[in-house]
Design a protein around this motif. Structure first.
Motif, mmCIF file in Angstrom:
data_model
loop_
_atom_site.group_PDB
_atom_site.id
_atom_site.type_symbol
_atom_site.label_atom_id
_atom_site.label_comp_id
_atom_site.label_asym_id
_atom_site.label_seq_id
_atom_site.Cartn_x
_atom_site.Cartn_y
_atom_site.Cartn_z
ATOM 1 N N UNK A 54 8.635 -6.063 -1.302
ATOM 2 C CA UNK A 54 9.106 -4.718 -1.683
ATOM 3 C C UNK A 54 9.423 -4.712 -3.174
ATOM 4 N N UNK A 55 10.084 -5.784 -3.622
ATOM 5 C CA UNK A 55 10.438 -5.874 -5.038
ATOM 6 C C UNK A 55 9.170 -5.844 -5.913
ATOM 7 N N UNK A 56 8.223 -6.728 -5.606
ATOM 8 C CA UNK A 56 7.017 -6.825 -6.456
ATOM 9 C C UNK A 56 6.238 -5.512 -6.439
ATOM 10 N N UNK A 57 6.107 -4.895 -5.260
ATOM 11 C CA UNK A 57 5.310 -3.661 -5.150
ATOM 12 C C UNK A 57 5.955 -2.519 -5.926
ATOM 13 N N UNK A 58 7.268 -2.397 -5.847
ATOM 14 C CA UNK A 58 7.911 -1.296 -6.571
ATOM 15 C C UNK A 58 7.933 -1.575 -8.065
ATOM 16 N N UNK A 59 8.060 -2.856 -8.447
ATOM 17 C CA UNK A 59 7.941 -3.207 -9.877
ATOM 18 C C UNK A 59 6.571 -2.781 -10.407
ATOM 19 N N UNK A 60 5.528 -3.122 -9.644
ATOM 20 C CA UNK A 60 4.161 -2.799 -10.054
ATOM 21 C C UNK A 60 3.976 -1.278 -10.177
ATOM 22 N N UNK A 61 4.464 -0.544 -9.172
ATOM 23 C CA UNK A 61 4.325 0.917 -9.199
ATOM 24 C C UNK A 61 4.994 1.525 -10.422
ATOM 25 N N UNK A 62 6.206 1.055 -10.720
ATOM 26 C CA UNK A 62 6.947 1.601 -11.866
ATOM 27 C C UNK A 62 6.288 1.189 -13.188
ATOM 28 N N UNK A 63 5.850 -0.055 -13.255
ATOM 29 C CA UNK A 63 5.200 -0.543 -14.491
ATOM 30 C C UNK A 63 3.945 0.278 -14.795
ATOM 31 N N UNK A 64 3.153 0.518 -13.753
ATOM 32 C CA UNK A 64 1.895 1.256 -13.962
ATOM 33 C C UNK A 64 2.149 2.723 -14.276
ATOM 34 N N UNK A 65 3.341 3.197 -13.935
ATOM 35 C CA UNK A 65 3.687 4.574 -14.324
ATOM 36 C C UNK A 65 4.276 4.619 -15.725
ATOM 37 N N UNK A 66 4.187 3.501 -16.441
ATOM 38 C CA UNK A 66 4.550 3.513 -17.860
ATOM 39 C C UNK A 66 5.952 3.037 -18.170
ATOM 40 N N UNK A 67 6.685 2.559 -17.155
ATOM 41 C CA UNK A 67 8.019 2.031 -17.440
ATOM 42 C C UNK A 67 7.885 0.692 -18.171
ATOM 43 N N UNK A 127 11.851 7.835 -0.907
ATOM 44 C CA UNK A 127 12.013 8.984 -1.815
ATOM 45 C C UNK A 127 12.876 8.625 -3.023
ATOM 46 N N UNK A 128 13.797 7.668 -2.845
ATOM 47 C CA UNK A 128 14.658 7.275 -3.971
ATOM 48 C C UNK A 128 13.838 6.528 -5.031
ATOM 49 N N UNK A 129 12.886 5.726 -4.554
ATOM 50 C CA UNK A 129 12.003 5.033 -5.506
ATOM 51 C C UNK A 129 11.153 6.049 -6.266
ATOM 52 N N UNK A 130 10.631 7.024 -5.527
ATOM 53 C CA UNK A 130 9.777 8.035 -6.168
ATOM 54 C C UNK A 130 10.584 8.764 -7.258
ATOM 55 N N UNK A 131 11.815 9.126 -6.928
ATOM 56 C CA UNK A 131 12.674 9.808 -7.928
ATOM 57 C C UNK A 131 12.886 8.937 -9.156
ATOM 58 N N UNK A 132 13.156 7.650 -8.924
ATOM 59 C CA UNK A 132 13.443 6.749 -10.054
ATOM 60 C C UNK A 132 12.193 6.575 -10.940
ATOM 61 N N UNK A 133 11.045 6.490 -10.303
ATOM 62 C CA UNK A 133 9.810 6.300 -11.075
ATOM 63 C C UNK A 133 9.471 7.559 -11.859
ATOM 64 N N UNK A 187 0.823 -1.223 0.000
ATOM 65 C CA UNK A 187 0.000 0.000 0.000
ATOM 66 C C UNK A 187 0.857 1.274 0.000
ATOM 67 N N UNK A 188 1.815 1.410 0.928
ATOM 68 C CA UNK A 188 2.624 2.638 0.872
ATOM 69 C C UNK A 188 3.484 2.737 -0.379
ATOM 70 N N UNK A 189 4.040 1.626 -0.837
ATOM 71 C CA UNK A 189 4.969 1.709 -1.979
ATOM 72 C C UNK A 189 4.222 2.064 -3.264
ATOM 73 N N UNK A 190 3.122 1.391 -3.526
ATOM 74 C CA UNK A 190 2.419 1.674 -4.799
ATOM 75 C C UNK A 190 1.792 3.073 -4.742
ATOM 76 N N UNK A 191 1.277 3.455 -3.568
ATOM 77 C CA UNK A 191 0.735 4.815 -3.419
ATOM 78 C C UNK A 191 1.826 5.852 -3.655
ATOM 79 N N UNK A 192 3.014 5.601 -3.108
ATOM 80 C CA UNK A 192 4.120 6.557 -3.275
ATOM 81 C C UNK A 192 4.501 6.693 -4.753
#
Ligand code: PXL
Length: 277
Positions: A219-232, A269-275, A24-29
């Motif tokens: 953590x890996x799966x959630x950040x992958x999902x967040x980045x993928x949905x942002x168009x990566x 914040x580093x994930x947010x920057x990368x995304x 929840x926090x990672x994908x929301x971020x």
């Protein structure tokens, strides 16, 4: 930015920095509206704690899904993590069929094993059902232990590219469309992730930090999902997620005796920057 809405289905481990308290926090971020379906509530996760409570929410799942249908709610993506029973896997398949938008991206992390062993409480029947769910998703994110169980392949800690190709071919035979295989290490001190997308194989290698920590799969799966949905692309999302997990492990190593999870919050914040890049 995107106005996509994702549903993630996994347990709430109240303490332990895994599953929903990570997703929840990672994908929301990452800027994505994140809806949740808790499959169970546990006092802690099951890896290292004893005597944890387990409130099974399996029978709430169809009622929740039916209410969403009645309200005309559907999701642009559905991401499943730790599921508590075979029955839940059947209910997830119904959710895939009934509340997915026409272009819904389905992501399955078959979170059930590590280091060659099933997590406590899982059995062969659960693995068999999980094979069926793998055939229904667009992106499958297993580690090597899970890939072996899903394909009835011997688990090895030392292997070559031929072994990894065999695992990928066998996973594809389950009906998976794209595979992100984590924890693939061909050289001492290195590890990485294999991305098999649209029949193209690529590998992102990075340094291996000896003491991994619990919860990094989520953590890996959630950040992958967040980045993928942002168009990566899948490869870029896999790379962003791997780099972020490394940052989380480094952060955790700074703390004394933080054994039950990874400190993902201080480096979010580093994930947010990368995304955003
Ligand atoms: O991190 C995967 C996970 C999720 N949920 C629960 C777990 C585990 C791994 O042990 O026990 C309850």
């Amino acid at each position: 930015m995107t106005d996509k809405k994702i549903l993630t289905i996994q347990d709430i481990s109240c303490v332990g920095q895994c599953s929903l308290t990570v997703a929840l926090p990672i994908i929301s971020a990452c800027g994505i509206e994140t809806c949740v379906l808790p499959s169970a509530v546990l006092s802690t996760h099951t890896a290292g704690f004893s005597g944890y409570t387990f409130r099974d929410l399996t029978e709430d799942m169809p009622n929740i899904k039916d209410h969403w249908k009645k309200e005309g709610i559907s999701f642009d993506a559905i991401y499943t993590g730790y599921l508590g029973s075979t029955k839940q896997i059947d209910y997830v398949a119904d959710i895939f069929a009934e509340v997915a938008s026409d272009t819904c991206i389905k992501i399955v992390d078959p979170a059930m094993a590590d280091n060659g062993n099933l997590y406590p409480g899982f059995d062969a029947e659960f693995v068999q059902s999980m094979k069926g769910l793998c055939g229904k998703c667009d992106y499958l994110l297993p580690n090597i232990s899970e890939a072996c169980l899903l394909t009835d392949t011997e688990y090895k800690t030392e292997y070559d590219e031929a072994y990894i190709t065999l695992l990928l071919d066998r996973l594809m035979a389950l009906g998976c469309k794209n595979i992100i295989l984590t924890g693939v290490s061909y050289a001492t001190g290195k590890t990485g992730v294999v991305v098999y997308e649209n029949n193209t194989y690529s590998y992102y290698e990075h340094v291996k930090i000896a003491d991994g920590c619990h919860g990094t799969g989520d953590i890996y799966a959630s950040s992958f999902v967040g980045a993928l949905l942002q168009g990566k692309t899948a490869y870029d999302a896999a790379k962003i997620a791997a780099d972020y997990v490394l940052e989380c492990i480094k952060e955790t190593q700074k703390a004394d005796n933080h054994w039950y999870g990874a400190k993902f919050e201080p480096v979010l914040y580093k994930l947010i920057e990368a995304v955003r890049n």
